[in-house]
Design a protein around this motif. Structure first.
Motif, mmCIF file in Angstrom:
data_model
loop_
_atom_site.group_PDB
_atom_site.id
_atom_site.type_symbol
_atom_site.label_atom_id
_atom_site.label_comp_id
_atom_site.label_asym_id
_atom_site.label_seq_id
_atom_site.Cartn_x
_atom_site.Cartn_y
_atom_site.Cartn_z
ATOM 1 N N LEU A 204 0.838 -1.197 0.000
ATOM 2 C CA LEU A 204 0.000 0.000 0.000
ATOM 3 C C LEU A 204 0.871 1.245 0.000
ATOM 4 O O LEU A 204 1.866 1.306 0.721
ATOM 5 N N LEU B 254 -3.912 11.068 6.001
ATOM 6 C CA LEU B 254 -3.113 10.034 5.341
ATOM 7 C C LEU B 254 -4.050 9.242 4.444
ATOM 8 O O LEU B 254 -4.885 8.479 4.932
ATOM 9 N N THR B 255 -3.915 9.425 3.131
ATOM 10 C CA THR B 255 -4.824 8.821 2.151
ATOM 11 C C THR B 255 -4.137 7.671 1.435
ATOM 12 O O THR B 255 -3.064 7.850 0.861
ATOM 13 N N PHE B 256 -4.768 6.508 1.450
ATOM 14 C CA PHE B 256 -4.182 5.303 0.868
ATOM 15 C C PHE B 256 -4.674 5.061 -0.548
ATOM 16 O O PHE B 256 -5.803 5.409 -0.909
ATOM 17 N N GLY B 257 -3.816 4.405 -1.340
ATOM 18 C CA GLY B 257 -4.223 3.863 -2.617
ATOM 19 C C GLY B 257 -4.867 2.500 -2.423
ATOM 20 O O GLY B 257 -4.975 1.990 -1.298
ATOM 21 N N GLY B 258 -5.282 1.894 -3.522
ATOM 22 C CA GLY B 258 -5.984 0.630 -3.464
ATOM 23 C C GLY B 258 -5.091 -0.581 -3.235
ATOM 24 O O GLY B 258 -5.585 -1.674 -2.958
ATOM 25 N N TYR C 218 -6.212 7.515 13.455
ATOM 26 C CA TYR C 218 -6.983 7.363 12.223
ATOM 27 C C TYR C 218 -7.912 6.154 12.315
ATOM 28 O O TYR C 218 -7.582 5.158 12.970
ATOM 29 N N TYR D 119 -9.825 3.629 9.447
ATOM 30 C CA TYR D 119 -9.993 3.240 8.058
ATOM 31 C C TYR D 119 -10.969 2.081 7.960
ATOM 32 O O TYR D 119 -11.122 1.288 8.888
ATOM 33 N N GLN E 26 -10.682 -4.006 -1.968
ATOM 34 C CA GLN E 26 -10.401 -2.570 -2.002
ATOM 35 C C GLN E 26 -9.292 -2.208 -1.028
ATOM 36 O O GLN E 26 -8.918 -2.987 -0.163
ATOM 37 N N GLY E 27 -8.776 -0.994 -1.166
ATOM 38 C CA GLY E 27 -7.755 -0.506 -0.244
ATOM 39 C C GLY E 27 -8.383 0.063 1.017
ATOM 40 O O GLY E 27 -9.545 -0.206 1.332
ATOM 41 N N LEU E 28 -7.629 0.865 1.732
ATOM 42 C CA LEU E 28 -8.089 1.474 2.975
ATOM 43 C C LEU E 28 -8.709 2.845 2.675
ATOM 44 O O LEU E 28 -8.077 3.692 2.054
#
Lengths: 113, 113
Positions: free
Chosen positions: A89, A101-105, B33, B35, B41-43
């Protein structure tokens, strides 16, 4: 919503082969780029945190590069082993959003013996 | 040992009931955080908090609420307004310096029947 794209979604690698995959993120207001490894039945664990354009980080057989001007990071696995099988990730932070904090897939890697 | 603890690991609730997921950390981290992960799918970020008594909506906050009364604790309430609450929920914490990584709990799998 910040778009963080990872490609490919999944890949199969033969044991001993090297591989790499991509994380793309918005290039404006860049603050930090994180990479995590998430093994089945475990919690995600950090691999790298990168903050400077041109950063290159290495941990064992895994390395990462960062290009903040064009908005991408590559993760490389050299000589893949079955224990490298996991979901990788990336996560992105921008200056204007504090600690968001934004995650990708994710990219799911399966290393075949 | 320092770490981040989520409880319970599995949770079952009837439709229409509110449910609260616990997240506690003893890492002295300011940022926390929540999630959500759905199959394949991701987070996706629900809420995050940068400091005690402060929190911000993430990308999918509708139907959720949080509180941050203590530095160590960041509970998430899944309300009856959340249309698809069945999912895997992960809590994370992070220090405030630029290059610090996030640490994750073991997750809670919520099933609403």
């Amino acid at each position: 919503i910040l778009n963080v794209e990872q490609s490919p979604q999944s890949l199969h690698v033969q044991e001993g082969d090297s591989t790499n995959f991509t994380c793309s993120f918005p290039s404006s207001n860049f603050y930090a780029l994180h990479w995590y490894r998430w093994e089945t039945a475990k919690s995600p664990e950090a691999l790298f945190v990168m903050t400077l354009n041109g950063d290159e980080k290495k941990k064992g057989r895994i390395s990462a590069t960062l290009n903040t001007k064009e908005g991408y990071s590559y993760l490389y696995i050299k000589g893949s082993q079955p224990e490298d099988s996991a979901t990788y990730l990336c996560a992105f932070m921008i200056k204007a959003a504090g600690n968001k904090l934004t995650f990708g897939g994710g990219t799911r890697v399966l290393v075949k013996p | 040992d320092g770490g981040i603890t989520q409880s319970p690991k599995y949770l079952f609730r009837k439709e229409g009931q509110n449910v609260t997921l616990s997240c506690e950390q003893n890492l002295n981290h300011d940022a926390m955080y929540w999630y959500r992960q759905d199959p394949g799918q991701g987070l996706r970020l629900i809420y995050y908090s940068q400091i005690v008594n402060d929190f911000q909506k993430g990308d999918i906050a509708e139907g959720y609420s949080v509180s941050r009364e203590k530095k160590e604790s960041f509970p998430l309430t899944v309300t009856s307004a959340q249309k698809n609450p069945t999912a895997f929920y992960l809590c994370a914490s992070r220090g405030q310096r630029d290059n610090t990584e996030a640490f994750f709990g073991q997750g809670t799998r919520l099933t609403v029947v």
